[in-house]
Motif scaffolding. Structure first.
Motif, PDB file in Angstrom:
ATOM      1  N   VAL A   1     -43.655  52.290 -28.709  1.00  0.00           N
ATOM      2  CA  VAL A   1     -43.976  52.833 -27.400  1.00  0.00           C
ATOM      3  C   VAL A   1     -44.649  54.174 -27.592  1.00  0.00           C
ATOM      4  CG1 VAL A   1     -43.054  53.612 -25.196  1.00  0.00           C
ATOM      5  CG2 VAL A   1     -42.060  51.640 -26.343  1.00  0.00           C
ATOM      6  N   VAL A   2     -45.867  54.322 -27.079  1.00  0.00           N
ATOM      7  CA  VAL A   2     -46.635  55.553 -27.229  1.00  0.00           C
ATOM      8  C   VAL A   2     -47.088  56.016 -25.861  1.00  0.00           C
ATOM      9  CG1 VAL A   2     -47.423  55.050 -29.554  1.00  0.00           C
ATOM     10  CG2 VAL A   2     -48.728  54.204 -27.617  1.00  0.00           C
ATOM     11  N   PRO A   3     -47.489  57.275 -25.729  1.00  0.00           N
ATOM     12  CA  PRO A   3     -47.939  57.765 -24.436  1.00  0.00           C
ATOM     13  C   PRO A   3     -49.085  56.936 -23.894  1.00  0.00           C
ATOM     14  CG  PRO A   3     -47.550  59.597 -25.938  1.00  0.00           C
ATOM     15  CD  PRO A   3     -47.435  58.343 -26.740  1.00  0.00           C
ATOM     16  N   VAL A   4     -49.191  56.898 -22.562  1.00  0.00           N
ATOM     17  CA  VAL A   4     -50.171  56.042 -21.913  1.00  0.00           C
ATOM     18  C   VAL A   4     -51.589  56.399 -22.307  1.00  0.00           C
ATOM     19  CG1 VAL A   4     -51.127  55.381 -19.673  1.00  0.00           C
ATOM     20  CG2 VAL A   4     -48.677  55.504 -19.985  1.00  0.00           C
TER      21      VAL A   4
ATOM     22  N   PRO B   1     -45.277  48.661 -21.866  1.00  0.00           N
ATOM     23  CA  PRO B   1     -45.418  49.873 -21.061  1.00  0.00           C
ATOM     24  C   PRO B   1     -44.118  50.664 -21.104  1.00  0.00           C
ATOM     25  CG  PRO B   1     -45.083  47.975 -19.647  1.00  0.00           C
ATOM     26  CD  PRO B   1     -45.222  47.440 -21.051  1.00  0.00           C
ATOM     27  N   GLN B   2     -44.215  51.958 -20.856  1.00  0.00           N
ATOM     28  CA  GLN B   2     -43.016  52.772 -20.848  1.00  0.00           C
ATOM     29  C   GLN B   2     -42.126  52.399 -19.667  1.00  0.00           C
ATOM     30  OE1 GLN B   2     -44.774  56.711 -20.806  1.00  0.00           O
ATOM     31  NE2 GLN B   2     -44.179  57.030 -22.927  1.00  0.00           N
ATOM     32  N   PRO B   3     -40.804  52.421 -19.848  1.00  0.00           N
ATOM     33  CA  PRO B   3     -39.904  52.198 -18.713  1.00  0.00           C
ATOM     34  C   PRO B   3     -40.202  53.228 -17.623  1.00  0.00           C
ATOM     35  CG  PRO B   3     -38.695  52.142 -20.787  1.00  0.00           C
ATOM     36  CD  PRO B   3     -40.062  52.628 -21.111  1.00  0.00           C
ATOM     37  N   GLY B   4     -40.335  52.778 -16.382  1.00  0.00           N
ATOM     38  CA  GLY B   4     -40.792  53.676 -15.326  1.00  0.00           C
ATOM     39  C   GLY B   4     -39.863  53.843 -14.145  1.00  0.00           C
ATOM     40  N   THR B   5     -38.663  53.299 -14.216  1.00  0.00           N
ATOM     41  CA  THR B   5     -37.736  53.427 -13.094  1.00  0.00           C
ATOM     42  C   THR B   5     -36.857  54.664 -13.287  1.00  0.00           C
ATOM     43  OG1 THR B   5     -37.694  51.041 -12.747  1.00  0.00           O
ATOM     44  CG2 THR B   5     -35.897  52.320 -11.789  1.00  0.00           C
ATOM     45  N   ILE B   6     -36.897  55.545 -12.306  1.00  0.00           N
ATOM     46  CA  ILE B   6     -36.113  56.774 -12.364  1.00  0.00           C
ATOM     47  C   ILE B   6     -34.758  56.507 -11.718  1.00  0.00           C
ATOM     48  CG2 ILE B   6     -35.997  59.198 -11.671  1.00  0.00           C
ATOM     49  CD1 ILE B   6     -39.073  59.122 -11.467  1.00  0.00           C
TER      50      ILE B   6
ATOM     51  N   LYS C   1     -37.880  55.396 -25.752  1.00  0.00           N
ATOM     52  CA  LYS C   1     -38.285  56.588 -25.021  1.00  0.00           C
ATOM     53  C   LYS C   1     -39.254  56.217 -23.904  1.00  0.00           C
ATOM     54  CE  LYS C   1     -37.697  59.706 -28.941  1.00  0.00           C
ATOM     55  NZ  LYS C   1     -38.365  60.681 -29.836  1.00  0.00           N
ATOM     56  N   PRO C   2     -39.285  56.967 -22.792  1.00  0.00           N
ATOM     57  CA  PRO C   2     -38.391  58.086 -22.484  1.00  0.00           C
ATOM     58  C   PRO C   2     -36.995  57.578 -22.125  1.00  0.00           C
ATOM     59  CG  PRO C   2     -39.836  57.675 -20.621  1.00  0.00           C
ATOM     60  CD  PRO C   2     -40.281  56.751 -21.708  1.00  0.00           C
ATOM     61  N   THR C   3     -35.987  58.204 -22.686  1.00  0.00           N
ATOM     62  CA  THR C   3     -34.615  57.728 -22.526  1.00  0.00           C
ATOM     63  C   THR C   3     -34.051  58.020 -21.137  1.00  0.00           C
ATOM     64  OG1 THR C   3     -33.798  59.805 -23.449  1.00  0.00           O
ATOM     65  CG2 THR C   3     -34.133  57.969 -24.980  1.00  0.00           C
ATOM     66  N   THR C   4     -34.786  58.808 -20.329  1.00  0.00           N
ATOM     67  CA  THR C   4     -34.289  59.157 -18.987  1.00  0.00           C
ATOM     68  C   THR C   4     -34.654  58.117 -17.946  1.00  0.00           C
ATOM     69  OG1 THR C   4     -36.306  60.461 -18.618  1.00  0.00           O
ATOM     70  CG2 THR C   4     -34.347  61.629 -19.436  1.00  0.00           C
ATOM     71  N   THR C   5     -35.469  57.130 -18.305  1.00  0.00           N
ATOM     72  CA  THR C   5     -35.885  56.117 -17.335  1.00  0.00           C
ATOM     73  C   THR C   5     -35.398  54.732 -17.758  1.00  0.00           C
ATOM     74  OG1 THR C   5     -38.019  55.911 -18.477  1.00  0.00           O
ATOM     75  CG2 THR C   5     -37.920  57.389 -16.573  1.00  0.00           C
TER      76      THR C   5
END
Length: 546
Positions: A7-10, A25-30, A272-276
């Protein structure tokens, strides 16, 4: 197939060689914070749920409602962190079709636009397309927007379906990845151009957390089992739901194929990101060959994206694998209205949208219903709209009866409505619709009648006649007990409304215990109270006039 995806930045994804290996894609749910969770409407059992009966061993919404094309459709979120919007749009599309079938209608095959809410909702319209692509969101915000501001139609990328089809290319293709808020329909083949012509509304939504809002409760098996039952019951009654999962490296390594068993979750390194987290659609459940119960999940990494688990996933049921049972969210397409005519009912509260403006709309609450009304200076009431369930107009408000309301002096235009159980809604009118956006809350103790009838000044403090008083900062001589005057007309006073600065409408139960209203002249220092009239006489008509 590559066993592990990086997983890398968009921005880096845009230049990567997508033919070499699959990417996610990066996990995107907050996730909702405990404070935010407290203010969301919760799952409640309805007659649809009570009619479900026994939970079957296996169920698949795609088979149950095979007429609904959207349920089998697997969308592709592309390289944006928009899983929350894609899963929410998919579930809403499914439930619209299911509600149409339940009403005996031909399915409209509506595809709800994911990009419209992802690019235009709340503060997103002010951001550029790239920021909207990489900025996550929450399903509950998607559904709140659909209930208060509306949703529009739009199919998958290049589908030419609906007003605003998805603008982001699939995972296995090169192209732009952004959500720019478009002011009109972007599909040249669509028969509508203006957004307002395509806008429709749902009635409400719910959030079902595994534990209470504080998050401090133990996640016991008993609580997980109860959550599983809620999920299954709601899917059987109303259709698919949105779940949000933690994404672990083990998820990428898992062997995904139709014959594979359930993913049982190696909770190793979190992506990562581990917050989403990552939002998916639960469409059913069954058992694998080893007897392990699993959820049937439709993902948004593209059916043909060469990404493991891109299309369909299987997660073990009842173990909160990757926190799949931690929080469930779903739209409520339609709240049934079973409202009796208001002139046959007890009015528990009347409020003016803006107490300082005598021309602003007035709403009367009775039971679990609300109706927009007009009141003349003689106290005669005229219905303006048809009565509706409170939640249809005051989205996410508490159930009735509403017995108390109060303006919020700290926030202009905001007010609280409260039921007898101490459940409150902090509500704000939505300028673009006739809806109110409410956030749930609680008050301490039981609520007694308390109505601000003129901004911050006139106030009904209690429904008990011996403690009613009207106060005003402008007229100190009016700070007196008026219970004796009202006691000649009423046994209980439920609500008071300042009609025009001179006359107050008073409603409650008359001396015979029947719903009635009267007027009080506050321009006269003696404040005479007119004889109470039964509601059948107070109302010019029980029905809205054309």
């Amino acid at each position: 197939m590559q066993s592990q995806a990086r997983v890398v930045p968009v921005l880096l994804l845009l230049t990567a060689s997508w033919a070499d290996k699959p990417h996610h894609p990066q996990p995107g749910t907050i996730p909702l914070t405990p404070e935010q969770l407290k203010h969301q409407p919760k799952f409640t059992v309805t007659h649809h749920h009570r009619a479900v009966g026994t939970i079957p061993e296996c169920f698949d919404a795609r088979e149950k409602w095979s007429q609904c094309k959207s349920i089998s459709d697997i969308r592709d979120q592309g390289r944006c962190s928009s899983c929350w919007a894609v899963a929410s749009a998919s579930v809403l599309s499914d439930r619209i079709c299911i509600s149409e079938l339940a009403a005996g209608k031909e399915p409209s095959q509506t595809y709800v636009s994911a990009s419209y809410v992802a690019s235009c909702s709340f503060e997103r319209a002010k951001k550029n397309g790239h920021d909207n692509c990489v900025t996550g969101g929450t399903p509950s915000n998607f559904f709140r927007w659909a209930a208060t501001r509306g949703y529009i139609t739009g199919g998958s990328y290049n589908s030419r379906v609906g007003c605003q089809p998805y603008p982001v290319v699939p995972l296995n293709q090169h192209g732009a990845s952004n959500f720019t808020c478009a002011p009109t329909c972007t599909n040249p083949d669509y028969d509508r151009k203006a957004i307002v012509e395509d806008t429709a509304f749902i009635d409400s939504f719910y959030v079902s957390p595994l534990v209470n809002a504080s998050g401090q409760e133990a996640r016991t098996q008993e609580k997980i089992d109860a959550q599983v039952l809620r999920i299954q019951t709601d899917i059987l009654a109303n259709g698919p739901v949105v779940a949000s999962i933690n994404v672990y490296e083990s998820l990428y390594k898992y062997k995904w194929d139709p014959e594979a068993g359930a993913y049982r979750g190696e909770h190793n390194q979190k992506v990562k990101p581990t917050t989403t987290t990552h939002s998916v659609r639960i469409v059913g459940w069954c058992k694998d060959d080893n007897g392990v119960k699993y959820w049937k999940i439709l993902n948004s990494w593209g059916k043909n994206s060469r990404v493991p688990g891109g299309g369909e996933l299987k997660f073990e049921v009842g173990k909160n694998v990757a926190e799949i049972e931690e929080r469930i969210e779903a739209p409520i397409v339609s709240i049934p209205s079973t409202c009796a005519p208001i002139c046959q009912s007890r009015i528990t509260q009347i409020i003016r949208q803006n107490p300082a403006d005598f021309t602003s709309p007035i709403y009367a609450f009775y039971g679990n219903c609300v109706i927009k009304i007009g009141v003349n200076n003689g106290g005669q009431i005229s219905p303006i709209d048809k009565p509706q369930a409170i939640g249809k107009v005051f989205v996410a408000a508490p159930a009735g009866p509403i017995v108390k309301w109060k303006t919020n002096g700290r926030q202009k235009g905001e007010f609280l409505i409260i039921n007898p159980f101490g459940q409150a809604g902090v509500c704000t009118p939505v300028n673009s619709s006739s809806k109110f956006d409410c956030f749930a809350g609680t008050t301490t103790g039981n609520a007694t009648a308390s109505t601000v009838v003129d901004e911050d000044y006139w106030e009904l403090k209690s429904s008990q006649l011996n403690s009613i008083f009207v106060r005003s900062s402008d007229f100190t001589e009016y700070r007196l007990n008026i219970g004796k005057r009202l006691a000649n007309r009423f046994t209980v006073v439920d609500t008071m409304l300042n009609i025009d600065g001179r006359t107050i409408l008073v409603c409650g139960l008359d001396k015979q215990g029947e719903p009635a209203c009267s007027t009080m002249n506050v321009a006269d220092k003696k404040m005479p109270v007119s004889p109470s009239k039964p509601l059948s006489s107070v109302f010019a008509s029980c029905q809205p006039q054309p």
